[in-house]
Design an enzyme around this catalytic site. Sequence first.
Site, mmCIF file in Angstrom:
data_model
loop_
_atom_site.group_PDB
_atom_site.id
_atom_site.type_symbol
_atom_site.label_atom_id
_atom_site.label_comp_id
_atom_site.label_asym_id
_atom_site.label_seq_id
_atom_site.Cartn_x
_atom_site.Cartn_y
_atom_site.Cartn_z
ATOM 1 N N HIS A 143 0.825 -1.288 -0.035
ATOM 2 C CA HIS A 143 0.084 -0.084 0.002
ATOM 3 C C HIS A 143 1.028 1.296 -0.012
ATOM 4 C CE1 HIS A 143 -3.679 2.477 1.924
ATOM 5 N NE2 HIS A 143 -2.589 3.208 1.769
ATOM 6 N N GLU A 144 1.905 1.199 0.813
ATOM 7 C CA GLU A 144 2.952 2.571 1.156
ATOM 8 C C GLU A 144 3.696 2.486 -0.348
ATOM 9 O OE1 GLU A 144 1.979 4.791 3.247
ATOM 10 O OE2 GLU A 144 0.593 3.386 4.311
ATOM 11 N N HIS A 147 1.662 4.312 -2.872
ATOM 12 C CA HIS A 147 1.955 5.777 -2.849
ATOM 13 C C HIS A 147 2.884 6.290 -3.183
ATOM 14 C CE1 HIS A 147 -1.963 6.666 -0.486
ATOM 15 N NE2 HIS A 147 -1.618 5.876 0.733
ATOM 16 N N GLU A 194 -6.226 6.720 -0.833
ATOM 17 C CA GLU A 194 -6.090 5.615 -0.268
ATOM 18 C C GLU A 194 -6.709 4.306 -0.773
ATOM 19 O OE1 GLU A 194 -4.771 4.924 3.322
ATOM 20 O OE2 GLU A 194 -3.639 6.475 2.173
#
Length: 370
Positions: A143-144, A147, A194
């Site tokens: 997930h990060e 980003h 997100e």
Amino acid sequence: MSDDGHQNNGHEHVPSRQRRRFPGISSRAYEHPADRSALVALRKLSGFDTVFKALSGLLPERSLRLLFLSDSVRVSDQQFAYLNDMLRDACYILDLEKVPPMYVTQDPQPNAMCIGLDEPIIVVTTGLVDLLDEEEMRAVVGHEVGHALSGHSVYRTILLFLTSLALRVAWIPLGNLAIMAIVTALREWFRKSELSADRAGLLVGQDLRASMRGLMKLAGGHHLHEMNVDAFLKQAEEYEAGGDLRDSVLKILNVLPRTHPFTTVRAAELKKWSESRDYQRIMDGHYPRRSEDKDTSVSDSFRESAASYASNVKGSKDPLMKLVNDIAGGAGDLGGRVRRGFGGFSGSAPRDGERPRDTPNDTPRDDEGS
């Protein structure tokens, strides 16, 4: 990855398995349409470009890096080695050439973030490390990294700075209003981003059950044995469809101060995407490449986002979205629909046990009585 059963810092390592890799993948492959639309709207906000350029030159990024270097634990082969393996693996799968520095910081609140202007930094809290198992954590690391690949860290950093600045200038009416307008727009974009990063986490972990478990733990803590995925997703349906127009307005007000969407909503969105043709095409190796990004039309992306929004509004069970759809469809008796949606304007609510009067135009909802 270590053999099954090996213990490290209380985390049981699972057997190594093959995961698909996505060479040259563009962030466009997993970006949620709402993420793209919100970012376009953000960039068009009056004064945003000026603030963005000013802060990009003023933000003390070097001190930010020194802060984490001095007061957190940098992930490496010697420290939190299993997280370091996950980080490198996530960067390998999403083909991110430069592995961003990653830090573990002491904070009981489960959280993770990707910040930085020139280069992204990933920070995870001890609360999150303690909460998640290895496969759940792998999805978070992915997930990060998502980003980072999408370039979200720049806007996230500015959001953090402006949130702090808004508190300091709260006594300046006009100054606070201007900053809060940008903060509100940034928060709206970040909530949508997100959803994109959740998709990136699934592409890295390639285990939907682990992604679902992680989101459930963020909502209910360690008590996973007391939770059920289907029941958790049912909450998202009830949240979307329940109540009347007053509840729709309250949903909007409740989410405005938040940087993240509600957890049940994230879980439902991710599950829906995992069952889509778009996700299957990516897993089959058919996805947009970074080499094609320069040829991508902004207007085409915006049209795709608008089409996705229209589809979501049409299929939504939310009372406000139903009303919007009725307006777009030219539904009659609009005033009556609005009055009924807000429970009537007479001020008299139905007595306990009394059913509101039906009208000829009322159509029973699919979820009525549930």
